[in-house]
Design a protein around this motif. Structure first.
Motif, mmCIF file in Angstrom:
data_model
loop_
_atom_site.group_PDB
_atom_site.id
_atom_site.type_symbol
_atom_site.label_atom_id
_atom_site.label_comp_id
_atom_site.label_asym_id
_atom_site.label_seq_id
_atom_site.Cartn_x
_atom_site.Cartn_y
_atom_site.Cartn_z
ATOM 1 N N LEU A 103 0.812 -1.206 0.000
ATOM 2 C CA LEU A 103 0.000 0.000 0.000
ATOM 3 C C LEU A 103 0.851 1.264 0.000
ATOM 4 O O LEU A 103 0.544 2.235 -0.703
ATOM 5 N N ALA A 104 1.927 1.280 0.778
ATOM 6 C CA ALA A 104 2.773 2.475 0.838
ATOM 7 C C ALA A 104 3.357 2.794 -0.530
ATOM 8 O O ALA A 104 3.415 3.957 -0.949
ATOM 9 N N VAL A 105 3.790 1.766 -1.239
ATOM 10 C CA VAL A 105 4.340 1.958 -2.581
ATOM 11 C C VAL A 105 3.263 2.503 -3.514
ATOM 12 O O VAL A 105 3.504 3.422 -4.310
ATOM 13 N N VAL A 106 2.062 1.945 -3.424
ATOM 14 C CA VAL A 106 0.953 2.382 -4.274
ATOM 15 C C VAL A 106 0.645 3.861 -4.041
ATOM 16 O O VAL A 106 0.492 4.640 -4.994
ATOM 17 N N LEU A 107 0.580 4.273 -2.796
ATOM 18 C CA LEU A 107 0.232 5.659 -2.482
ATOM 19 C C LEU A 107 1.295 6.635 -2.963
ATOM 20 O O LEU A 107 0.983 7.695 -3.521
ATOM 21 N N VAL A 108 2.562 6.289 -2.748
ATOM 22 C CA VAL A 108 3.650 7.163 -3.186
ATOM 23 C C VAL A 108 3.670 7.264 -4.707
ATOM 24 O O VAL A 108 3.816 8.354 -5.277
ATOM 25 N N ALA A 109 3.515 6.121 -5.393
ATOM 26 C CA ALA A 109 3.547 6.124 -6.856
ATOM 27 C C ALA A 109 2.377 6.908 -7.437
ATOM 28 O O ALA A 109 2.539 7.670 -8.402
ATOM 29 N N ALA A 165 0.842 9.387 -6.108
ATOM 30 C CA ALA A 165 1.108 10.813 -5.898
ATOM 31 C C ALA A 165 2.036 11.358 -6.976
ATOM 32 O O ALA A 165 2.013 12.552 -7.274
ATOM 33 N N GLY A 166 2.856 10.474 -7.566
ATOM 34 C CA GLY A 166 3.751 10.875 -8.636
ATOM 35 C C GLY A 166 3.188 10.671 -10.022
ATOM 36 O O GLY A 166 3.921 10.778 -11.016
ATOM 37 N N GLY A 167 1.895 10.358 -10.120
ATOM 38 C CA GLY A 167 1.252 10.237 -11.420
ATOM 39 C C GLY A 167 1.291 8.849 -12.035
ATOM 40 O O GLY A 167 0.891 8.677 -13.188
ATOM 41 N N ILE A 168 1.768 7.837 -11.292
ATOM 42 C CA ILE A 168 1.837 6.475 -11.814
ATOM 43 C C ILE A 168 0.604 5.715 -11.324
ATOM 44 O O ILE A 168 0.362 5.648 -10.114
ATOM 45 N N PRO A 169 -0.200 5.124 -12.226
ATOM 46 C CA PRO A 169 -1.516 4.585 -11.860
ATOM 47 C C PRO A 169 -1.484 3.209 -11.189
ATOM 48 O O PRO A 169 -2.003 2.211 -11.700
ATOM 49 N N TYR A 170 -0.878 3.154 -10.009
ATOM 50 C CA TYR A 170 -0.847 1.907 -9.243
ATOM 51 C C TYR A 170 -2.205 1.612 -8.625
ATOM 52 O O TYR A 170 -2.980 2.517 -8.305
ATOM 53 N N VAL A 171 -2.477 0.317 -8.435
ATOM 54 C CA VAL A 171 -3.700 -0.165 -7.804
ATOM 55 C C VAL A 171 -3.304 -1.128 -6.687
ATOM 56 O O VAL A 171 -2.474 -2.024 -6.897
ATOM 57 N N TRP A 172 -3.867 -0.946 -5.515
ATOM 58 C CA TRP A 172 -3.568 -1.823 -4.382
ATOM 59 C C TRP A 172 -4.353 -3.118 -4.530
ATOM 60 O O TRP A 172 -5.581 -3.112 -4.591
ATOM 61 N N SER A 173 -3.655 -4.243 -4.612
ATOM 62 C CA SER A 173 -4.272 -5.540 -4.862
ATOM 63 C C SER A 173 -3.517 -6.628 -4.109
ATOM 64 O O SER A 173 -2.406 -6.420 -3.613
ATOM 65 N N SER A 187 4.232 9.524 -18.474
ATOM 66 C CA SER A 187 3.162 9.664 -17.502
ATOM 67 C C SER A 187 2.755 11.128 -17.427
ATOM 68 O O SER A 187 3.406 11.999 -18.022
ATOM 69 N N THR A 188 1.683 11.412 -16.699
ATOM 70 C CA THR A 188 1.231 12.791 -16.542
ATOM 71 C C THR A 188 1.216 13.159 -15.070
ATOM 72 O O THR A 188 0.874 12.349 -14.207
ATOM 73 N N LEU A 189 1.585 14.405 -14.792
ATOM 74 C CA LEU A 189 1.587 14.922 -13.434
ATOM 75 C C LEU A 189 1.404 16.433 -13.491
ATOM 76 O O LEU A 189 2.160 17.119 -14.180
ATOM 77 N N GLY A 190 0.383 16.929 -12.810
ATOM 78 C CA GLY A 190 0.144 18.367 -12.775
ATOM 79 C C GLY A 190 -0.085 18.984 -14.130
ATOM 80 O O GLY A 190 0.328 20.125 -14.384
ATOM 81 N N GLY A 191 -0.742 18.242 -15.037
ATOM 82 C CA GLY A 191 -1.018 18.772 -16.368
ATOM 83 C C GLY A 191 0.142 18.690 -17.330
ATOM 84 O O GLY A 191 0.036 19.148 -18.472
ATOM 85 N N ARG A 192 1.240 18.111 -16.905
ATOM 86 C CA ARG A 192 2.415 17.961 -17.762
ATOM 87 C C ARG A 192 2.677 16.486 -18.040
ATOM 88 O O ARG A 192 2.400 15.617 -17.206
ATOM 89 N N THR A 193 3.209 16.216 -19.228
ATOM 90 C CA THR A 193 3.659 14.867 -19.548
ATOM 91 C C THR A 193 5.130 14.739 -19.167
ATOM 92 O O THR A 193 5.944 15.580 -19.549
ATOM 93 N N LEU A 194 5.436 13.701 -18.421
ATOM 94 C CA LEU A 194 6.812 13.432 -18.012
ATOM 95 C C LEU A 194 7.342 12.203 -18.734
ATOM 96 O O LEU A 194 6.601 11.248 -19.009
ATOM 97 N N TYR A 195 8.630 12.252 -19.031
ATOM 98 C CA TYR A 195 9.342 11.072 -19.514
ATOM 99 C C TYR A 195 10.347 10.698 -18.436
ATOM 100 O O TYR A 195 11.243 11.488 -18.095
ATOM 101 N N ILE A 196 10.196 9.496 -17.869
ATOM 102 C CA ILE A 196 11.081 9.025 -16.809
ATOM 103 C C ILE A 196 11.976 7.947 -17.412
ATOM 104 O O ILE A 196 11.512 6.842 -17.729
ATOM 105 N N PRO A 197 13.262 8.249 -17.607
ATOM 106 C CA PRO A 197 14.148 7.311 -18.304
ATOM 107 C C PRO A 197 14.653 6.202 -17.380
ATOM 108 O O PRO A 197 14.763 6.384 -16.159
ATOM 109 N N ASN A 198 14.950 5.067 -17.975
ATOM 110 C CA ASN A 198 15.633 4.010 -17.232
ATOM 111 C C ASN A 198 16.640 3.326 -18.142
ATOM 112 O O ASN A 198 16.671 3.561 -19.365
ATOM 113 N N THR A 199 17.453 2.496 -17.551
ATOM 114 C CA THR A 199 18.449 1.746 -18.325
ATOM 115 C C THR A 199 18.645 0.384 -17.698
ATOM 116 O O THR A 199 18.465 0.214 -16.478
ATOM 117 N N HIS A 200 18.956 -0.576 -18.519
ATOM 118 C CA HIS A 200 19.248 -1.925 -18.026
ATOM 119 C C HIS A 200 19.953 -2.705 -19.127
ATOM 120 O O HIS A 200 19.944 -2.317 -20.298
#
Length: 256
Positions: free
Chosen positions: A111-117, A119-127, A182-195
């Protein structure tokens, strides 16, 4: 069916600093269906359009074990940093060609992860989410998810062919993604990653009873067009950037 053309893993772009998160994605199961670009378009954040692979958009049902997630390059967060995650995702592209993932939903049991995510605009669902144990299907890998209040559930498993590699063009394009939109505060964000390259193997579906795709608005006929398994990769996320183009007043991305 996936293309037989053998391709090569693309070189990921240099990750913008600072590193904001480090995590291991283990025992990943990828199920993908072809869909019309119009079916994906309503989920795209402003400034992006549906990406197309071999003339189609694709929707994915992906399950994996998040292991030892930590903030920055620090130590993994005990308990909260390890959990099963199941997501429904689409594929996006910016005007400059930057390609990414758009998450329609992500189910997790922390749940903590879901709530934090969220808040950052990532559509997590607690399941309630769990990997299927080896005792249930000794040679298979799969996941079981049930949303609270009976909203939706899913159970799926695959048996990978570990003697073969999945290195065709479609398999690589569906998994070689180095950022999310993703979207946050009316803006589209690009969150980069690498692997590093996913060690990918073709797989066969041994069980599939899914309600997450239907709950997200996707009505699909037939089995997945692509079925893959990977033992996993270590990944890092870098500094987000704002994508040009602001959402219209009252915009709310579908699926959140």
């Amino acid at each position: 069916m996936a293309s037989e053309t053998v391709s090569h893993w693309p070189q990921p772009p240099k990750l913008p600093r600072p590193v904001i998160m480090d995590q291991l994605w283990a025992d990943a199961v990828f199920l993908h269906w072809r869909i019309p670009p119009s079916a994906a378009a309503r989920f795209m954040p402003p400034g992006t359009v549906p990406d197309e692979i071999e003339g189609s958009s694709w929707v994915g049902l992906i399950g994996f074990r998040m292991v030892g997630a930590g903030v920055g390059r620090g130590l993994p967060v005990p308990y909260f940093g390890s959990f099963a995650e199941i997501n429904v995702r689409l594929y996006s592209r910016e005007k400059d060609g930057t390609r990414g993932v758009v998450f329609v939903t992500l189910d997790a049991s922390r749940l903590a992860v879901v709530l934090v995510a969220r808040a950052g605009g990532i559509p997590y669902v607690w399941s309630r989410c769990r990997p299927l144990s080896a005792g249930e299907r000794p040679t298979s890998y799969g996941y079981d998810v049930a949303r609270f209040r009976g909203q939706a559930s899913s159970r799926f498993a695959v048996e990978p062919d570990l003697a073969r590699k999945a290195d065709d063009a479609v398999s690589l394009e569906l998994t070689a993604r180095f950022g999310l939109h993703s979207t946050l505060g009316g803006r589209t964000l690009y969150i980069p990653n690498t692997h590093t390259p996913w060690p990918l193997h073709p797989a066969t579906v041994t069980e599939l009873d899914d309600g997450l795709l239907r709950a997200a608005g996707f009505i699909l006929d037939g089995p997945p067009d692509s079925v893959l398994f990977s033992p996993g990769v270590q990944t890092q996320f870098g500094k987000p950037r704002v994508v040009p183009g602001r959402a219209p007043s009252g915009f709310r991305r579908a699926g959140c």
